[in-house]
Design a protein around this motif. Structure first.
Motif, PDB file in Angstrom:
ATOM      1  N   GLY A  35      -8.519  10.415  16.765  1.00  0.00           N
ATOM      2  CA  GLY A  35      -7.185   9.983  16.352  1.00  0.00           C
ATOM      3  C   GLY A  35      -6.750  10.492  14.987  1.00  0.00           C
ATOM      4  O   GLY A  35      -5.694  10.129  14.503  1.00  0.00           O
ATOM      5  N   PHE A  36      -7.583  11.327  14.367  1.00  0.00           N
ATOM      6  CA  PHE A  36      -7.175  11.941  13.103  1.00  0.00           C
ATOM      7  C   PHE A  36      -6.330  13.171  13.435  1.00  0.00           C
ATOM      8  O   PHE A  36      -6.826  14.103  14.050  1.00  0.00           O
ATOM      9  N   GLU A  37      -5.074  13.141  13.021  1.00  0.00           N
ATOM     10  CA  GLU A  37      -4.226  14.306  13.291  1.00  0.00           C
ATOM     11  C   GLU A  37      -4.173  15.228  12.089  1.00  0.00           C
ATOM     12  O   GLU A  37      -4.348  16.429  12.202  1.00  0.00           O
ATOM     13  N   LYS A  38      -3.948  14.605  10.927  1.00  0.00           N
ATOM     14  CA  LYS A  38      -3.875  15.365   9.669  1.00  0.00           C
ATOM     15  C   LYS A  38      -4.892  14.785   8.696  1.00  0.00           C
ATOM     16  O   LYS A  38      -5.138  13.584   8.702  1.00  0.00           O
ATOM     17  N   PRO A  39      -5.472  15.621   7.838  1.00  0.00           N
ATOM     18  CA  PRO A  39      -6.414  15.085   6.852  1.00  0.00           C
ATOM     19  C   PRO A  39      -5.716  14.217   5.809  1.00  0.00           C
ATOM     20  O   PRO A  39      -4.571  14.484   5.448  1.00  0.00           O
ATOM     21  N   ILE A  42      -7.907  12.922   0.269  1.00  0.00           N
ATOM     22  CA  ILE A  42      -9.280  13.265  -0.148  1.00  0.00           C
ATOM     23  C   ILE A  42      -9.943  14.200   0.874  1.00  0.00           C
ATOM     24  O   ILE A  42     -10.757  15.061   0.520  1.00  0.00           O
ATOM     25  N   GLN A  43      -9.548  14.081   2.126  1.00  0.00           N
ATOM     26  CA  GLN A  43     -10.082  14.997   3.144  1.00  0.00           C
ATOM     27  C   GLN A  43      -9.556  16.416   2.945  1.00  0.00           C
ATOM     28  O   GLN A  43     -10.277  17.391   3.144  1.00  0.00           O
ATOM     29  N   LYS A  44      -8.296  16.518   2.504  1.00  0.00           N
ATOM     30  CA  LYS A  44      -7.715  17.846   2.256  1.00  0.00           C
ATOM     31  C   LYS A  44      -8.496  18.613   1.200  1.00  0.00           C
ATOM     32  O   LYS A  44      -8.638  19.824   1.260  1.00  0.00           O
ATOM     33  N   SER A  62     -10.764   2.605  -1.739  1.00  0.00           N
ATOM     34  CA  SER A  62     -11.242   2.167  -0.453  1.00  0.00           C
ATOM     35  C   SER A  62     -10.132   2.350   0.593  1.00  0.00           C
ATOM     36  O   SER A  62      -8.961   2.115   0.305  1.00  0.00           O
ATOM     37  N   GLY A  63     -10.511   2.823   1.769  1.00  0.00           N
ATOM     38  CA  GLY A  63      -9.535   2.981   2.847  1.00  0.00           C
ATOM     39  C   GLY A  63      -8.737   4.275   2.792  1.00  0.00           C
ATOM     40  O   GLY A  63      -7.736   4.411   3.483  1.00  0.00           O
ATOM     41  N   THR A  64      -9.188   5.234   2.002  1.00  0.00           N
ATOM     42  CA  THR A  64      -8.442   6.490   1.868  1.00  0.00           C
ATOM     43  C   THR A  64      -9.061   7.635   2.676  1.00  0.00           C
ATOM     44  O   THR A  64      -8.549   8.753   2.645  1.00  0.00           O
ATOM     45  N   GLY A  65     -10.153   7.337   3.368  1.00  0.00           N
ATOM     46  CA  GLY A  65     -10.738   8.361   4.236  1.00  0.00           C
ATOM     47  C   GLY A  65     -11.974   9.052   3.686  1.00  0.00           C
ATOM     48  O   GLY A  65     -12.286  10.175   4.085  1.00  0.00           O
ATOM     49  N   LYS A  66     -12.706   8.371   2.800  1.00  0.00           N
ATOM     50  CA  LYS A  66     -13.928   8.982   2.251  1.00  0.00           C
ATOM     51  C   LYS A  66     -14.988   9.174   3.341  1.00  0.00           C
ATOM     52  O   LYS A  66     -15.652  10.199   3.372  1.00  0.00           O
ATOM     53  N   THR A  67     -15.121   8.178   4.218  1.00  0.00           N
ATOM     54  CA  THR A  67     -16.129   8.286   5.283  1.00  0.00           C
ATOM     55  C   THR A  67     -15.860   9.526   6.131  1.00  0.00           C
ATOM     56  O   THR A  67     -16.781  10.310   6.404  1.00  0.00           O
ATOM     57  N   GLY A  68     -14.604   9.686   6.515  1.00  0.00           N
ATOM     58  CA  GLY A  68     -14.234  10.873   7.286  1.00  0.00           C
ATOM     59  C   GLY A  68     -14.537  12.147   6.513  1.00  0.00           C
ATOM     60  O   GLY A  68     -14.994  13.139   7.083  1.00  0.00           O
TER      61      GLY A  68
HETATM   62  P1  ADP Z   1     -13.012   4.863   2.986  1.00  0.00           P
HETATM   63  O1  ADP Z   1     -14.355   5.390   3.373  1.00  0.00           O
HETATM   64  O2  ADP Z   1     -12.379   5.629   1.859  1.00  0.00           O
HETATM   65  O3  ADP Z   1     -12.994   3.377   2.712  1.00  0.00           O
HETATM   66  P2  ADP Z   1     -12.372   5.369   5.731  1.00  0.00           P
HETATM   67  O4  ADP Z   1     -12.916   6.730   5.901  1.00  0.00           O
HETATM   68  O5  ADP Z   1     -13.173   4.240   6.282  1.00  0.00           O
HETATM   69  O6  ADP Z   1     -12.030   5.078   4.195  1.00  0.00           O
HETATM   70  O7  ADP Z   1     -10.903   5.359   6.360  1.00  0.00           O
HETATM   71  C1  ADP Z   1     -10.081   4.201   6.353  1.00  0.00           C
HETATM   72  C2  ADP Z   1      -9.308   4.096   7.671  1.00  0.00           C
HETATM   73  O8  ADP Z   1      -8.436   5.198   7.823  1.00  0.00           O
HETATM   74  C3  ADP Z   1     -10.225   4.103   8.876  1.00  0.00           C
HETATM   75  O9  ADP Z   1      -9.730   3.205   9.823  1.00  0.00           O
HETATM   76  C4  ADP Z   1     -10.146   5.509   9.386  1.00  0.00           C
HETATM   77  O10 ADP Z   1     -10.364   5.581  10.775  1.00  0.00           O
HETATM   78  C5  ADP Z   1      -8.719   5.918   9.010  1.00  0.00           C
HETATM   79  N1  ADP Z   1      -8.603   7.353   8.745  1.00  0.00           N
HETATM   80  C6  ADP Z   1      -9.389   8.094   7.928  1.00  0.00           C
HETATM   81  N2  ADP Z   1      -9.001   9.378   7.886  1.00  0.00           N
HETATM   82  C7  ADP Z   1      -7.936   9.466   8.725  1.00  0.00           C
HETATM   83  C8  ADP Z   1      -7.087  10.545   9.150  1.00  0.00           C
HETATM   84  N3  ADP Z   1      -7.255  11.792   8.691  1.00  0.00           N
HETATM   85  N4  ADP Z   1      -6.098  10.264  10.021  1.00  0.00           N
HETATM   86  C9  ADP Z   1      -5.925   8.997  10.498  1.00  0.00           C
HETATM   87  N5  ADP Z   1      -6.683   7.950  10.145  1.00  0.00           N
HETATM   88  C10 ADP Z   1      -7.681   8.168   9.277  1.00  0.00           C
END
Ligand code: ADP
Length: 208
Positions: A35-39, A42-44, A62-68
């Motif tokens: 479900g990730f369409e665009k980075p 921080i992913q960019k 937190s919640g900005t996509g670090k895990t991704g």
């Molecule tokens: P962090 O590790 O910074 O706390 P997460 O990686 O857990 O943040 O991401 C927070 C939420 O955003 C999660 O539900 C994740 O699935 C969603 N998310 C992360 N990257 C994307 C993306 N590129 N597009 C859509 N949703 C994303």
């Protein structure tokens, strides 16, 4: 720290979409299916330095996509034709490790990469058997069980290429420091290190 401040700042290149990062097809499919369409911002900027084998400190709320960020970077780095553990990712709690593992499993659905969740609470004997019989490419877990498996030689770290700490502020704070230090003794000197955290206090930065 003074050392950190003396490092010349370089603009990180921003990649506006996952396709432009040169990510392998099977992984790209996993990213889109998840479900990730665009980075995210921080992913960019954060995925490619990992792919390009830099040591990385990634700091964002937190919640900005670090895990991704660290998972996509790590999965892109893994050579699935090599049958050994190449990446180790540590998190402070079992729940967080589980979450990371679940996202990792989803992202690598279409690849041949095999992740393994290594946390306390699961059967120790099963972990020993699994690590002995199977080939995993990426280990995700908590410091206690990971150190246990390194010490008893069930987890072979000699081919580790990437060591990731999530919630690095906590992992490098007093509570975990010693354990991380002990684990680090098993990490090859040439291993890439990536730290991700919402905050980076002075203390953590110094150890980093
Ligand atoms: P962090 O590790 O910074 O706390 P997460 O990686 O857990 O943040 O991401 C927070 C939420 O955003 C999660 O539900 C994740 O699935 C969603 N998310 C992360 N990257 C994307 C993306 N590129 N597009 C859509 N949703 C994303």
């Amino acid at each position: 720290s003074p050392e950190a401040n003396s490092v010349p700042k370089r603009e990180l290149k921003s990649y506006e979409d996952f396709g432009s990062m040169g990510i392998k097809m099977e992984l790209l499919r996993g990213i889109f299916s998840y479900g990730f369409e665009k980075p995210s911002p921080i992913q960019k900027r954060g995925i490619m330095p990992i792919v390009n084998k830099y040591d990385v400190i990634g700091q964002a709320q937190s919640g900005t996509g670090k895990t991704g960020t660290f998972l996509i970077g790590t999965l892109q780095r893994i050579d699935e034709t090599k049958n050994h553990v190449q990446a180790l990712c540590l998190a402070p709690t079992r729940e967080l490790s589980e979450q990371i593992f679940n996202v990792c499993s989803a992202l690598c659905t279409y690849t041949k990469i095999k992740p393994y969740l290594l946390i306390g609470g699961n059967s120790r004997n099963e972990d020993i058997n699994n690590l002995d019989k199977n080939t995993y490419h990426i280990i995700i877990g908590t410091p206690g069980r990971v150190f246990d498996m390194l010490k008893n030689l069930s987890l072979n770290s000699k081919n580790l290429e990437l060591f990731v700490l999530d919630e690095a502020d906590e992992m490098l704070s007093k509570g975990f420091q010693d354990q991380i230090y002990e684990i680090f003794q098993y990490v090859p000197k040439t291993c890439q290190v990536c730290l991700f955290s919402a905050t980076m206090p002075e203390e953590a930065l110094e150890i980093a």
